[in-house]
Scaffold this motif. Structure first.
Motif, PDB file in Angstrom:
ATOM      1  N   ASP A  43      11.848 -35.799  -6.842  1.00 32.15           N
ATOM      2  CA  ASP A  43      13.174 -35.285  -7.060  1.00 32.15           C
ATOM      3  C   ASP A  43      13.530 -35.137  -4.917  1.00 32.15           C
ATOM      4  OD1 ASP A  43      13.760 -36.991  -8.570  1.00 32.15           O
ATOM      5  OD2 ASP A  43      14.253 -35.933 -10.059  1.00 32.15           O
ATOM      6  N   ASP A  44      13.063 -33.507  -5.151  1.00 30.72           N
ATOM      7  CA  ASP A  44      13.594 -33.128  -3.825  1.00 30.72           C
ATOM      8  C   ASP A  44      13.042 -33.959  -2.720  1.00 30.72           C
ATOM      9  OD1 ASP A  44      14.966 -31.161  -5.589  1.00 30.72           O
ATOM     10  OD2 ASP A  44      13.309 -29.353  -6.181  1.00 30.72           O
ATOM     11  N   MET A  45      11.530 -33.921  -2.639  1.00 32.87           N
ATOM     12  CA  MET A  45      11.426 -34.616  -1.796  1.00 32.87           C
ATOM     13  C   MET A  45      11.963 -35.764  -1.514  1.00 32.87           C
ATOM     14  SD  MET A  45       7.154 -33.992  -2.992  1.00 32.87           S
ATOM     15  CE  MET A  45       6.966 -35.771  -1.151  1.00 32.87           C
ATOM     16  N   ARG A  46      12.713 -36.134  -2.036  1.00 33.08           N
ATOM     17  CA  ARG A  46      13.052 -37.754  -1.862  1.00 33.08           C
ATOM     18  C   ARG A  46      14.833 -37.478  -1.188  1.00 33.08           C
ATOM     19  NH1 ARG A  46      13.239 -43.564  -5.333  1.00 33.08           N
ATOM     20  NH2 ARG A  46      14.534 -43.535  -3.149  1.00 33.08           N
ATOM     21  N   GLN A  47      15.392 -36.113  -2.218  1.00 31.91           N
ATOM     22  CA  GLN A  47      16.830 -36.182  -1.695  1.00 31.91           C
ATOM     23  C   GLN A  47      16.443 -35.818  -0.135  1.00 31.91           C
ATOM     24  OE1 GLN A  47      18.384 -33.142  -4.353  1.00 31.91           O
ATOM     25  NE2 GLN A  47      20.279 -33.031  -2.072  1.00 31.91           N
TER      26      GLN A  47
ATOM     27  N   ASN B   3      12.924 -35.148  13.821  1.00 31.50           N
ATOM     28  CA  ASN B   3      12.524 -33.752  14.453  1.00 31.50           C
ATOM     29  C   ASN B   3      12.464 -32.577  12.970  1.00 31.50           C
ATOM     30  OD1 ASN B   3      10.315 -34.510  15.896  1.00 31.50           O
ATOM     31  ND2 ASN B   3      10.851 -33.555  17.500  1.00 31.50           N
ATOM     32  N   GLN B   4      12.917 -32.905  12.184  1.00 35.26           N
ATOM     33  CA  GLN B   4      13.630 -31.779  11.302  1.00 35.26           C
ATOM     34  C   GLN B   4      11.669 -30.915  10.911  1.00 35.26           C
ATOM     35  OE1 GLN B   4      16.854 -32.912   8.491  1.00 35.26           O
ATOM     36  NE2 GLN B   4      16.146 -31.019   7.282  1.00 35.26           N
ATOM     37  N   VAL B   5      11.824 -30.044  10.318  1.00 35.16           N
ATOM     38  CA  VAL B   5      10.690 -29.661   9.280  1.00 35.16           C
ATOM     39  C   VAL B   5      10.956 -29.900   7.762  1.00 35.16           C
ATOM     40  CG1 VAL B   5       9.402 -27.366   8.982  1.00 35.16           C
ATOM     41  CG2 VAL B   5      10.810 -27.677  10.687  1.00 35.16           C
ATOM     42  N   ASP B   6       9.591 -30.535   7.614  1.00 35.75           N
ATOM     43  CA  ASP B   6       9.150 -31.034   6.263  1.00 35.75           C
ATOM     44  C   ASP B   6       9.474 -29.712   5.493  1.00 35.75           C
ATOM     45  OD1 ASP B   6       9.604 -33.773   6.618  1.00 35.75           O
ATOM     46  OD2 ASP B   6       7.141 -33.816   7.365  1.00 35.75           O
ATOM     47  N   THR B   7       9.597 -30.046   4.041  1.00 33.49           N
ATOM     48  CA  THR B   7       9.683 -29.138   3.038  1.00 33.49           C
ATOM     49  C   THR B   7       8.453 -28.217   2.358  1.00 33.49           C
ATOM     50  OG1 THR B   7       9.763 -30.592   1.111  1.00 33.49           O
ATOM     51  CG2 THR B   7      12.101 -29.579   1.764  1.00 33.49           C
ATOM     52  N   PRO B   8       7.764 -27.331   2.544  1.00 33.95           N
ATOM     53  CA  PRO B   8       7.056 -27.018   2.277  1.00 33.95           C
ATOM     54  C   PRO B   8       5.998 -28.301   0.917  1.00 33.95           C
ATOM     55  CG  PRO B   8       7.795 -25.276   2.553  1.00 33.95           C
ATOM     56  CD  PRO B   8       8.850 -26.047   2.312  1.00 33.95           C
ATOM     57  N   GLU B   9       6.659 -28.463   0.169  1.00 36.95           N
ATOM     58  CA  GLU B   9       5.806 -29.659  -0.708  1.00 36.95           C
ATOM     59  C   GLU B   9       5.619 -30.504  -0.299  1.00 36.95           C
ATOM     60  OE1 GLU B   9       8.661 -26.307  -3.180  1.00 36.95           O
ATOM     61  OE2 GLU B   9       8.919 -27.798  -1.231  1.00 36.95           O
ATOM     62  N   ILE B  10       6.367 -31.003   1.439  1.00 41.46           N
ATOM     63  CA  ILE B  10       5.503 -32.665   1.441  1.00 41.46           C
ATOM     64  C   ILE B  10       4.868 -31.937   3.108  1.00 41.46           C
ATOM     65  CG2 ILE B  10       6.908 -33.742   3.637  1.00 41.46           C
ATOM     66  CD1 ILE B  10       9.480 -33.601   2.534  1.00 41.46           C
ATOM     67  N   GLN B  11       4.956 -30.826   3.654  1.00 40.80           N
ATOM     68  CA  GLN B  11       4.192 -30.373   4.021  1.00 40.80           C
ATOM     69  C   GLN B  11       2.184 -30.199   3.104  1.00 40.80           C
ATOM     70  OE1 GLN B  11       4.418 -27.600   7.245  1.00 40.80           O
ATOM     71  NE2 GLN B  11       6.650 -27.694   6.508  1.00 40.80           N
ATOM     72  N   THR B  12       2.344 -30.098   2.015  1.00 41.98           N
ATOM     73  CA  THR B  12       1.202 -30.163   1.295  1.00 41.98           C
ATOM     74  C   THR B  12       0.318 -31.185   1.226  1.00 41.98           C
ATOM     75  OG1 THR B  12       1.881 -27.676   0.389  1.00 41.98           O
ATOM     76  CG2 THR B  12       0.436 -29.349  -0.666  1.00 41.98           C
ATOM     77  N   VAL B  13       1.817 -31.978   1.174  1.00 38.53           N
ATOM     78  CA  VAL B  13       0.911 -33.064  -0.039  1.00 38.53           C
ATOM     79  C   VAL B  13       0.722 -34.264   1.739  1.00 38.53           C
ATOM     80  CG1 VAL B  13       2.342 -36.288  -0.080  1.00 38.53           C
ATOM     81  CG2 VAL B  13       3.133 -34.096  -0.873  1.00 38.53           C
TER      82      VAL B  13
ATOM     83  N   SER C  97       2.841 -25.141  12.176  1.00 36.69           N
ATOM     84  CA  SER C  97       4.329 -25.032  12.324  1.00 36.69           C
ATOM     85  C   SER C  97       5.197 -25.631  11.085  1.00 36.69           C
ATOM     86  CB  SER C  97       4.421 -25.058  13.154  1.00 36.69           C
ATOM     87  OG  SER C  97       4.567 -25.648  14.327  1.00 36.69           O
ATOM     88  N   GLY C  98       4.536 -26.824  11.425  1.00 34.44           N
ATOM     89  CA  GLY C  98       5.580 -28.186  10.272  1.00 34.44           C
ATOM     90  C   GLY C  98       6.451 -28.763  11.233  1.00 34.44           C
ATOM     91  N   LYS C  99       5.912 -28.548  12.127  1.00 32.56           N
ATOM     92  CA  LYS C  99       6.998 -29.504  14.230  1.00 32.56           C
ATOM     93  C   LYS C  99       5.997 -29.458  14.932  1.00 32.56           C
ATOM     94  CE  LYS C  99       8.808 -24.508  15.462  1.00 32.56           C
ATOM     95  NZ  LYS C  99      10.054 -23.797  15.451  1.00 32.56           N
ATOM     96  N   ASN C 100       6.549 -31.092  15.729  1.00 32.16           N
ATOM     97  CA  ASN C 100       5.347 -30.731  17.136  1.00 32.16           C
ATOM     98  C   ASN C 100       4.884 -29.768  17.590  1.00 32.16           C
ATOM     99  OD1 ASN C 100       5.506 -33.843  16.105  1.00 32.16           O
ATOM    100  ND2 ASN C 100       7.386 -34.001  16.808  1.00 32.16           N
ATOM    101  N   GLN C 101       6.082 -28.784  17.372  1.00 34.07           N
ATOM    102  CA  GLN C 101       5.412 -27.969  18.794  1.00 34.07           C
ATOM    103  C   GLN C 101       5.716 -26.412  18.245  1.00 34.07           C
ATOM    104  OE1 GLN C 101       6.956 -28.028  22.205  1.00 34.07           O
ATOM    105  NE2 GLN C 101       5.553 -25.642  21.844  1.00 34.07           N
TER     106      GLN C 101
END
Length: 639
Positions: A430-434, A442-452, A485-489
């Motif tokens: 639910d947190d991911m979907r929200q 280009n917003q940095v994903d949450t740690p959970e999304i990065q992990t998935v 870094s969770g981002k393109n840079q």
């Protein structure tokens, strides 16, 4: 005499060009030229008026100016700046805005008065833009005009955002961006669809009024457009060619950006050469391709009529040159990329011994191994070598959001079917979907999304490596810290990146290392990963004897292939091996159909790889070699 020789070498060049060994040296030179203008104006109690550019090209120039300010006391209090352009629409606080860029790289670190900074306003109403543009031009005139305008160059040949079709007398205005320009910016915006279609830019006519114009370009990606701008005919299709009309312009290039200029690419056309083995091979292959002839059918007249009379005279007769180059090229072909056991290896690209080698394939992204050298990967395993693959980064920025959701949904459904606790997983989902529903480009994903996303790519990489024949203990996931870094840079490379790589190499003690040598990837990850490997090997050389028996081979394929004259090992693939390679690539399902960062090439990665491997085989066939289905190409890196 030296002056005459230089004029002869550069006779195809229609404007002044200075070439530096690398971007750092070139950038420092430009920064010091700017500093001198500032200091000269200070002595006369005058403003220094600078036209500034954005993008990757001038970053090192700005870094040196900041250093000069902080360490050597260079003041910018008398400096007035005008930036070339800005996206439209674009807010000044957006990460992609040029206001943000200039503050990050220059203005926030020097003592320039805020009122002296001028950047096109990306927040204007459409109807207010014409008046703003006229006022921008007037401000430049009021402060005495630009002392120096620095420029980059886009791959369309644009300067500022003056795209193909721009007039040489154009002024500051609103323009529509070329599709290639938007594709090049896609990485910064999290996809091309998020890149604005318009921009406000100074015109070519505005740029021309500067007392000095310096255009900078780095890396091979810019080499084709630099050749057009410097040696091509003037055309609105390549706006940078209009700079040929200026008496105050200079192109500042690194060696890679200058590599396709005639004096570097085909020097025999403009000067007498020292005919090394490498240059002879390049020239003969160039001549064969130019004339559409196999190497062994080139004649004395062919050499004499195409700028290679000196080679024919010094190394001839011509037929002996042809046979020599033909044999050298023939000897690059091998079906034994790990070396052929119990064979005479004097004319082979790899050593015969040891017959069974320990091999490490470094893959910057989780699919570079199978895309770029999947056929050779499979061949090495089939021939009994101890092959390991090391995935240097997670590749977690290159997974679509909906794919990440799909995998979490699977886990929830699986837990439900198995009667397992799933409340925590549902909360994460639910947190991911929200987050995704409100996510900015280009917003940095949450740690959970990065992990998935990282796990998605890890699973695909395991499937691909297993398909190639590896066991799980031969598959290594490094997740180098610079990438996470969770981002393109990405983050700067640290000691930890190098130490992890050293540890892996010490554990395996390979006889062969394969590493990505294709530095055109739009992420910039390949070159970073290569430099980490290189630093690790250089350190290990000091203490580890096995390093002296380790050969480093570079592969390409995902973005660009080696030129035929560069290839030192060509591994032919049968039709069945081409199919096996394709199925290995198919294991990377998140990269199929439409990759997040596809680069310029609209084809899927498996199509690019297949076509390029066939093109390499055809290039050998055209030169008179055997006709193979496909080939993977490698170049050995000498320490």
């Amino acid at each position: 005499m030296a002056r005459l020789n230089l004029l002869e070498e550069t006779r195809f060049e229609k404007l002044p060009v200075s070439v530096f060994k690398n971007p750092k040296e070139a950038s420092i030179s430009v920064a010091h030229r700017i500093a001198k203008i500032i200091q000269d104006r200070q002595l006369n109690n005058q403003h220094a008026v600078l036209g500034l550019a954005t993008g990757a090209t001038p970053i090192a120039v700005y870094a040196e100016l900041v250093r000069l300010h902080k360490e050597e006391g260079l003041s910018f209090k008398n400096v007035v700046t005008f930036n070339l352009d800005e996206y439209f629409p674009m807010g000044p606080t957006a990460a992609q805005s040029y206001v943000y860029f200039m503050k990050e790289h220059l203005f926030d670190h020097i003592d320039i008065p805020a009122e002296n900074i001028h950047i096109p306003d990306g927040t204007l109403k459409l109807e207010d833009i014409p008046a703003f543009c006229l006022a921008y031009e007037k401000k430049i005139e009021e402060v005495g005009g630009l002392d120096m305008q620095i420029l980059g160059i886009g791959r369309t040949g644009h300067i500022g955002f003056n795209e193909p079709g721009s007039a040489p007398n154009s002024g500051t205005r609103l323009v529509t961006l070329d599709d290639l320009t938007r594709r090049d910016a896609a990485r910064d915006f999290g996809g091309k669809s998020n890149v604005p279609t318009k921009a406000i830019t100074m015109g070519i006519g505005t740029i021309f009024k500067a007392r000095e114009i310096v255009l900078m370009a780095w890396n091979q990606k810019k080499a084709p457009i630099i050749k057009k701008a410097v040696e091509g005919e003037m055309s609105s299709e390549v706006p940078a060619t209009y700079l040929q009309l200026s008496d105050n312009v200079e192109f500042i290039l690194d060696e890679d950006a200058a590599s396709l200029l005639t004096r570097f690419d085909t020097p025999w056309l403009v000067k007498d050469c020292i005919w090394t083995e490498k240059l002879t091979r390049k020239a003969v292959i160039w001549l064969a391709n130019k004339l559409g002839k196999p190497i062994l059918k080139l004649t004395e007249d062919d050499f004499n009529n195409n700028g290679m009379a000196q080679l024919a005279l010094e190394k001839g007769p011509v037929y002996n040159i042809n046979i020599h180059i033909f044999n050298k090229l023939q000897h690059t072909i091998t079906g034994w990329p790990g070396g052929k056991p119990n064979a005479d290896d004097t004319q082979r690209p790899e050593r015969a011994n040891p017959a069974k080698k320990r091999v490490v394939i470094f893959s910057p992204h989780p699919d570079d191994d199978v895309i770029s050298m999947g056929g050779t990967f499979i061949r090495l395993v089939d021939q009994g070598h101890d092959v390991h693959v090391a995935y240097q980064t997670s590749g977690n920025t290159a997974v679509w959001d909906d794919d990440a959701l799909r995998f979490v949904e699977f886990n929830i459904d699986f837990a439900e079917k198995m009667g397992l606790e799933q409340s925590e997983m549902k909360r994460i989902y639910d947190d991911m979907r929200q987050f995704m529903e409100q996510k900015h480009p280009n917003q940095v994903d949450t740690p959970e999304i990065q992990t998935v996303k990282g796990l998605v790519r890890k699973g695909e990489a395991i499937a691909g490596a297993r398909y190639c024949g590896l066991t799980d203990d031969q598959i290594h996931f490094m997740a180098l810290p610079f990438y996470e870094s969770g981002k393109n840079q990405k983050n700067p490379v640290t000691e930890e990146d190098v130490l992890q790589t050293m540890e892996l190499l010490q554990k395996i003690k390979p006889h062969q290392i394969f590493a990505a040598g294709d530095f055109e990837d739009p992420h910039g990850t390949h070159i970073v990963c290569f430099n980490i490997i290189l630093e690790a090997i250089k350190r290990l050389q000091k203490t580890e004897s096995w390093v002296n028996d380790c050969w480093l081979w570079l592969y390409r394929g995902a973005w660009l292939e080696f030129e035929t004259h560069e290839i030192e090992m060509a591994v032919p693939l049968s039709p069945q091996e081409v199919e096996r390679k394709k199925f290995a690539i198919f294991k990377h399902q998140s990269q199929k159909d439409r990759a997040v960062f596809p680069g310029d090439d609209a084809r899927e990665f498996w199509q690019r790889a297949e076509d390029r491997n066939r093109e390499t085989a055809k290039s050998y066939d055209d030169l008179g070699m055997a006709d193979y289905e496909a080939m993977e190409a490698f170049v050995r890196y000498k320490f």
